[in-house]
Design a protein around this motif. Sequence first.
Motif, PDB file in Angstrom:
ATOM      1  N   PRO A  94      -2.554  17.226  -6.652  1.00 31.65           N
ATOM      2  CA  PRO A  94      -3.453  16.075  -6.701  1.00 31.65           C
ATOM      3  C   PRO A  94      -3.186  15.060  -5.591  1.00 31.65           C
ATOM      4  O   PRO A  94      -4.117  14.484  -5.036  1.00 31.65           O
ATOM      5  CB  PRO A  94      -3.161  15.468  -8.081  1.00 31.65           C
ATOM      6  N   THR A  95      -1.913  14.864  -5.247  1.00 27.68           N
ATOM      7  CA  THR A  95      -1.572  13.905  -4.198  1.00 27.68           C
ATOM      8  C   THR A  95      -2.070  14.376  -2.841  1.00 27.68           C
ATOM      9  O   THR A  95      -2.602  13.584  -2.052  1.00 27.68           O
ATOM     10  CB  THR A  95      -0.046  13.683  -4.136  1.00 27.68           C
ATOM     11  N   ALA A 114      -1.806   6.511  -3.966  1.00 28.11           N
ATOM     12  CA  ALA A 114      -2.261   6.796  -2.607  1.00 28.11           C
ATOM     13  C   ALA A 114      -3.633   6.184  -2.363  1.00 28.11           C
ATOM     14  O   ALA A 114      -3.871   5.549  -1.320  1.00 28.11           O
ATOM     15  CB  ALA A 114      -2.309   8.315  -2.382  1.00 28.11           C
ATOM     16  N   ALA A 115      -4.541   6.360  -3.316  1.00 30.01           N
ATOM     17  CA  ALA A 115      -5.889   5.807  -3.162  1.00 30.01           C
ATOM     18  C   ALA A 115      -5.886   4.283  -3.252  1.00 30.01           C
ATOM     19  O   ALA A 115      -6.501   3.595  -2.433  1.00 30.01           O
ATOM     20  CB  ALA A 115      -6.819   6.399  -4.230  1.00 30.01           C
ATOM     21  N   ALA A 116      -5.176   3.744  -4.235  1.00 32.88           N
ATOM     22  CA  ALA A 116      -5.181   2.291  -4.456  1.00 32.88           C
ATOM     23  C   ALA A 116      -4.496   1.537  -3.320  1.00 32.88           C
ATOM     24  O   ALA A 116      -5.024   0.546  -2.802  1.00 32.88           O
ATOM     25  CB  ALA A 116      -4.499   1.969  -5.788  1.00 32.88           C
ATOM     26  N   VAL A 117      -3.314   1.995  -2.907  1.00 34.54           N
ATOM     27  CA  VAL A 117      -2.562   1.313  -1.851  1.00 34.54           C
ATOM     28  C   VAL A 117      -3.222   1.539  -0.496  1.00 34.54           C
ATOM     29  O   VAL A 117      -3.244   0.631   0.352  1.00 34.54           O
ATOM     30  CB  VAL A 117      -1.093   1.787  -1.838  1.00 34.54           C
ATOM     31  N   GLY A 118      -3.773   2.725  -0.278  1.00 31.86           N
ATOM     32  CA  GLY A 118      -4.459   2.998   0.981  1.00 31.86           C
ATOM     33  C   GLY A 118      -5.637   2.074   1.198  1.00 31.86           C
ATOM     34  O   GLY A 118      -5.770   1.446   2.253  1.00 31.86           O
ATOM     35  N   THR A 142      -1.825   4.892   2.670  1.00 31.50           N
ATOM     36  CA  THR A 142      -2.080   5.966   1.707  1.00 31.50           C
ATOM     37  C   THR A 142      -0.831   6.812   1.530  1.00 31.50           C
ATOM     38  O   THR A 142      -0.407   7.113   0.409  1.00 31.50           O
ATOM     39  CB  THR A 142      -3.242   6.857   2.183  1.00 31.50           C
ATOM     40  N   ALA A 143      -0.216   7.180   2.655  1.00 31.20           N
ATOM     41  CA  ALA A 143       1.016   7.974   2.601  1.00 31.20           C
ATOM     42  C   ALA A 143       2.158   7.168   2.000  1.00 31.20           C
ATOM     43  O   ALA A 143       2.959   7.697   1.215  1.00 31.20           O
ATOM     44  CB  ALA A 143       1.391   8.451   4.008  1.00 31.20           C
ATOM     45  N   VAL A 144       2.222   5.879   2.347  1.00 33.02           N
ATOM     46  CA  VAL A 144       3.276   5.014   1.799  1.00 33.02           C
ATOM     47  C   VAL A 144       3.153   4.912   0.286  1.00 33.02           C
ATOM     48  O   VAL A 144       4.144   5.014  -0.448  1.00 33.02           O
ATOM     49  CB  VAL A 144       3.212   3.609   2.431  1.00 33.02           C
ATOM     50  N   GLY A 145       1.924   4.713  -0.204  1.00 33.38           N
ATOM     51  CA  GLY A 145       1.697   4.592  -1.646  1.00 33.38           C
ATOM     52  C   GLY A 145       2.095   5.849  -2.391  1.00 33.38           C
ATOM     53  O   GLY A 145       2.742   5.784  -3.441  1.00 33.38           O
ATOM     54  N   ALA A 146       1.740   7.002  -1.829  1.00 33.31           N
ATOM     55  CA  ALA A 146       2.086   8.276  -2.474  1.00 33.31           C
ATOM     56  C   ALA A 146       3.594   8.489  -2.503  1.00 33.31           C
ATOM     57  O   ALA A 146       4.157   8.883  -3.528  1.00 33.31           O
ATOM     58  CB  ALA A 146       1.409   9.428  -1.726  1.00 33.31           C
ATOM     59  N   SER A 193       5.997   8.502  -5.822  1.00 30.11           N
ATOM     60  CA  SER A 193       6.763   9.718  -6.110  1.00 30.11           C
ATOM     61  C   SER A 193       8.232   9.383  -6.333  1.00 30.11           C
ATOM     62  O   SER A 193       8.867   9.880  -7.268  1.00 30.11           O
ATOM     63  CB  SER A 193       6.639  10.710  -4.942  1.00 30.11           C
ATOM     64  N   ALA A 194       8.764   8.529  -5.458  1.00 27.10           N
ATOM     65  CA  ALA A 194      10.170   8.140  -5.583  1.00 27.10           C
ATOM     66  C   ALA A 194      10.387   7.285  -6.828  1.00 27.10           C
ATOM     67  O   ALA A 194      11.418   7.411  -7.508  1.00 27.10           O
ATOM     68  CB  ALA A 194      10.605   7.361  -4.343  1.00 27.10           C
TER      69      ALA A 194
END
Length: 207
Positions: free
Chosen positions: A98-99, A190-194, A131-135, A139-140
């Motif tokens: 999904p990510t 990813a979607a929200a932060v992006g 987007t990458a930062v949010g994902a 995850s972490a």
Amino acid sequence: MQGLFKVAISLFLVIIFTFTTVVKPATALSIDFNVDNESMELYETAKKVGQTAIAITSATSAAAGLSGGAGIMSSLAGAGAVVGGGAIAGIGVLGAGPTAVTTMLMDQVLRDDENLASSEREARAVGRRMTAVGATAASAGAASAIAVSGSVTGLSAAGITSGLAAIGTTVGGGMAAGATITIAAPAVAAAAVGYGGYQIWKQLSKD
């Protein structure tokens, strides 16, 4: 359908978290958030991406057999074994699909276009990076949230079970809801932060 509703509530909680930690502090800097038509169209598209992430995660969770305490731990451990890990690794494995889809979709939503103004192109580039930062952050954070949320701390079998159950109670569910939330978190973030990063940078760049 009930499980999908719980995940939808989880999306709402993630968006609220993003607003309170990113957007709200930005408004304290006296930023004028006048959203133009193009930004609204991007927002609606980003929201659909988030909804797609929810649907994919719901299907992934169902396919993995995430129901019942023992079944959930067995399914997560089985998924984690693919990468030589355990149940915690399994959450990452199940959330990777999904990510990845969400990240690719957001890259398209915020794609570069040489015909756009330089400020818009720059804002979109920021959005793609965020987007990458949010994902990655979600995850972490998932493992940490599981470790500290339950009555049994840590990432032992008892700690994971307790942590997932505690997370699930935030939306009125149990361990299955908690597992779905943690699997969905990277894609939704990813979607929200992006989109949030795109919109904030765009407003900061206004003359």
